[in-house]
Design a protein around this motif. Structure first.
Motif, PDB file in Angstrom:
ATOM      1  N   HIS A  55       0.833  -1.143   0.170  1.00  0.00           N
ATOM      2  CA  HIS A  55      -0.037   0.150   0.027  1.00  0.00           C
ATOM      3  C   HIS A  55       0.943   1.239   0.036  1.00  0.00           C
ATOM      4  O   HIS A  55       1.692   1.386   0.960  1.00  0.00           O
ATOM      5  CB  HIS A  55      -1.001   0.053   1.409  1.00  0.00           C
ATOM      6  N   ARG A  56       0.828   1.921  -1.006  1.00  0.00           N
ATOM      7  CA  ARG A  56       1.843   3.273  -1.216  1.00  0.00           C
ATOM      8  C   ARG A  56       1.263   4.345  -0.199  1.00  0.00           C
ATOM      9  O   ARG A  56      -0.058   4.915  -0.223  1.00  0.00           O
ATOM     10  CB  ARG A  56       1.853   3.809  -2.534  1.00  0.00           C
ATOM     11  N   ILE A  57       1.997   4.988   0.376  1.00  0.00           N
ATOM     12  CA  ILE A  57       1.670   6.157   1.340  1.00  0.00           C
ATOM     13  C   ILE A  57       2.426   7.203   0.424  1.00  0.00           C
ATOM     14  O   ILE A  57       3.503   7.576   0.549  1.00  0.00           O
ATOM     15  CB  ILE A  57       2.153   6.185   2.677  1.00  0.00           C
ATOM     16  N   PRO A  58       1.832   8.083  -0.155  1.00  0.00           N
ATOM     17  CA  PRO A  58       2.143   9.408  -0.971  1.00  0.00           C
ATOM     18  C   PRO A  58       2.288  10.508  -0.053  1.00  0.00           C
ATOM     19  O   PRO A  58       2.013  11.404  -0.008  1.00  0.00           O
ATOM     20  CB  PRO A  58       0.950   9.688  -1.715  1.00  0.00           C
ATOM     21  N   LEU A  59       3.841  10.338   0.521  1.00  0.00           N
ATOM     22  CA  LEU A  59       4.169  11.115   1.650  1.00  0.00           C
ATOM     23  C   LEU A  59       4.214  12.574   1.145  1.00  0.00           C
ATOM     24  O   LEU A  59       3.648  13.501   1.884  1.00  0.00           O
ATOM     25  CB  LEU A  59       5.743  10.920   1.654  1.00  0.00           C
ATOM     26  N   SER A  60       4.562  12.993  -0.096  1.00  0.00           N
ATOM     27  CA  SER A  60       4.774  14.468  -0.781  1.00  0.00           C
ATOM     28  C   SER A  60       3.295  14.893  -0.643  1.00  0.00           C
ATOM     29  O   SER A  60       2.971  16.057  -0.368  1.00  0.00           O
ATOM     30  CB  SER A  60       5.462  14.403  -1.764  1.00  0.00           C
ATOM     31  N   ASP A  61       2.504  14.141  -1.295  1.00  0.00           N
ATOM     32  CA  ASP A  61       1.015  14.604  -1.479  1.00  0.00           C
ATOM     33  C   ASP A  61       0.297  14.951  -0.283  1.00  0.00           C
ATOM     34  O   ASP A  61      -0.404  15.940  -0.194  1.00  0.00           O
ATOM     35  CB  ASP A  61       0.191  13.374  -2.345  1.00  0.00           C
ATOM     36  N   LEU A  62       0.642  14.343   0.743  1.00  0.00           N
ATOM     37  CA  LEU A  62      -0.007  14.569   2.070  1.00  0.00           C
ATOM     38  C   LEU A  62       0.855  15.388   2.882  1.00  0.00           C
ATOM     39  O   LEU A  62       0.355  15.831   3.967  1.00  0.00           O
ATOM     40  CB  LEU A  62       0.098  13.342   2.965  1.00  0.00           C
ATOM     41  N   ALA A  63       2.060  15.713   2.752  1.00  0.00           N
ATOM     42  CA  ALA A  63       2.730  16.697   3.597  1.00  0.00           C
ATOM     43  C   ALA A  63       3.430  17.967   2.561  1.00  0.00           C
ATOM     44  O   ALA A  63       4.427  17.954   2.815  1.00  0.00           O
ATOM     45  CB  ALA A  63       3.896  15.765   3.954  1.00  0.00           C
ATOM     46  N   ASP A  64       2.308  18.359   2.081  1.00  0.00           N
ATOM     47  CA  ASP A  64       2.751  19.752   1.574  1.00  0.00           C
ATOM     48  C   ASP A  64       4.017  19.856   0.561  1.00  0.00           C
ATOM     49  O   ASP A  64       4.687  20.646   0.402  1.00  0.00           O
ATOM     50  CB  ASP A  64       2.908  20.848   2.492  1.00  0.00           C
ATOM     51  N   GLY A  65       3.844  18.731  -0.152  1.00  0.00           N
ATOM     52  CA  GLY A  65       5.216  18.636  -1.152  1.00  0.00           C
ATOM     53  C   GLY A  65       6.557  18.302  -0.519  1.00  0.00           C
ATOM     54  O   GLY A  65       7.456  17.894  -1.421  1.00  0.00           O
ATOM     55  N   ARG A  66       6.839  17.970   0.573  1.00  0.00           N
ATOM     56  CA  ARG A  66       7.813  17.800   1.297  1.00  0.00           C
ATOM     57  C   ARG A  66       8.258  16.309   0.997  1.00  0.00           C
ATOM     58  O   ARG A  66       7.312  15.269   0.883  1.00  0.00           O
ATOM     59  CB  ARG A  66       7.899  17.994   2.942  1.00  0.00           C
TER      60      ARG A  66
END
Ligand code: FAD
Ligand code: DHB
Length: 390
Positions: A84-95
């Motif tokens: 299951h992918r967690i889209p880090l940047s999408d969820l954390a303001d592009g960080r």
């Protein structure tokens, strides 16, 4: 010998502090028990938060990191045979996070210090710190058989979890908060291209596994094991067999295997000392706090501490104002405890804890929630890439 700031330990905390202070025109001496080759080869963490990368870049020591670091915008949680992918940047303001070995950061910092004629003393022995509550503390040590005394204004204890600085603070002046975990990580570095583009944190009945990487040709793996196990119990075939089993999916994903270049076992614990200061001694990094590695926070906390300390020392030397130094510990501890909680939470969610089926179902419920709920995934993402405001 005299300097303004005596820094004990040439890990990321000590070296980066010395570099930041030099940029403010503050003199320091770094004292390291090991030799240069040892600290440059020591394989440890590999995940840099966005804030850590930004800080290294702002300090002018990120040229190689920018060329060779691998920027990741997501990670995978793998359980019950599926990823299951967690889209880090999408969820954390592009960080994002950057994968770049800790020893590469150490090499870059050593190069920068030596290029600026910084004083870095390796292979010091018998180091002790004295008169910490006076305005002129002293560090005593031996080098090449000769005794030395280094007088200074301030001592920075950046000597890691087995150093001497923390223990020099009188009992009663510190409170220690600790938690041991009933497992450890076996870590390996292997000469094989990664079988994944992003890190995989895998929960499995046999125990936790992590597929990380270092470069297009080098992979890094971790396996949950018992804290009392030795490397002899883990021949290559057992390591690859466990990695195959714990990372297996239902969709035919395969793991590429290769020669193992390095291996080690790290026990896991949480520890925080409060306050992170005693008189003119300031503790930073692992000397003040340890996190279990699951959240990849140890190195990032070390960098965050010394940024606060360098700024406070700069204000003190520039204008005499001491308020930032006085609040050093409280400022750092806010971030430290956030990271302690996140690391504990990731550890509890992902490790096999005992044979209790109730516990396993709770963990699976939590994993599913993190993957299915944007709110829960955002909690993971913003902590993992590093919170800006703590
Ligand atoms: P250190 O890097 O420990 O540096 C301290 C320095 O002080 C060392 O160079 C040491 O030799 C020196 N020193 C010690 N005693 C003395 C003395 N008496 N005199 C002079 N010098 C002294 N974190 C993660 O996020 N993920 C990981 O996978 C991970 N793996 C790790 C594996 C191991 C084996 C260890 C020990 C740590 C790992 N960590 C990991 C944690 C992370 O590497 C640390 O948080 C990070 O190194 C902290 O940096 P530091 O500068 O505070 O301490
Ligand atoms: C690595 C280490 C960690 O502790 C982690 O959580 C992720 C990656 C690494 O060494 O690559």
């Amino acid at each position: 010998m005299r300097t303004q700031v005596a820094i004990v330990g040439a890990g990321p905390a000590g070296l980066f502090l010395s570099h930041l202070l030099a940029q403010e025109g503050i003199d320091s001496v770094v004292l390291e028990i090991r030799n240069r080759g040892h600290i440059e080869r020591r394989v440890r963490a590999g995940v840099l938060e966005q804030g850590t990368v930004d800080a290294l870049r702002a300090a002018g020591v990120a040229d190689r990191l920018d060329r060779e670091g691998l920027v990741h915008h997501g990670l995978e949680l793998r359980f019950a045979g599926r990823g299951h992918r967690i889209p880090l940047s999408d969820l954390a303001d592009g960080r994002a996070i950057t994968v770049y070995g800790q020893q590469e950061v150490v090499k870059d910092l050593i190069c920068a210090r030596l290029a600026a004629a910084g004083r870095l003393l390796f292979e010091v022995a018998g180091l002790t710190v004295h008169v910490l509550t006076s305005s002129s503390p002293v560090v005593c040590f031996r080098q090449e058989g000769r005794e030395h005394e280094l007088r200074c204004d301030v001592i920075a204890g950046c000597d890691g979890s087995h150093g001497v600085c923390r223990d020099a603070i009188p009992r009663g002046a510190l409170t220690v908060y600790e938690r041991a975990y009933p497992f450890a990580w076996l870590g390996i570095l292997a000469a094989v291209p990664p079988s994944t583009a992003e890190l995989i944190y895998a929960y499995h009945e046999r125990g936790f596994a992590l597929h990380s990487l270092r470069s297009p040709a080098i992979s890094r793996f971790y396996l949950q094991c018992r804290p009392d196990e030795t490397l002899e119990a883990w021949p290559d075939e057992r390591i690859w067999g466990e990695l195959r089993a714990r990372l297996a999916t239902d969709d035919g994903w395969t793991l590429a295997e290769g020669p193992i270049l390095e291996r080690g076992i790290t026990t896991m614990r949480s520890c925080v000392v409060e306050p992170m200061q005693h008189g003119r001694l300031f503790l930073a990094g692992d000397a003040a706090h340890i996190v279990p590695p699951t959240g990849a926070k140890g190195l990032n906390l070390a960098v965050a501490d010394v940024r606060v300390l360098a700024e406070a020392l700069a204000a003190w030397y520039r204008t005499g104002r001491a308020d930032l130094l006085e609040s050093y510990s409280a400022t750092c501890l806010r971030r430290v405890w956030r990271a302690e909680h996140f690391s504990w939470w990731m550890t509890a969610m992902l490790h096999r804890q005992d044979d209790d089926p109730f516990q396993r179902r709770l963990q699976l419920a939590q994993l599913r929630y993190v993957c299915d709920s944007t709110a829960a995934a955002t909690t993971l993402a913003e902590n993992y890439v590093g919170l800006e405001w703590v």
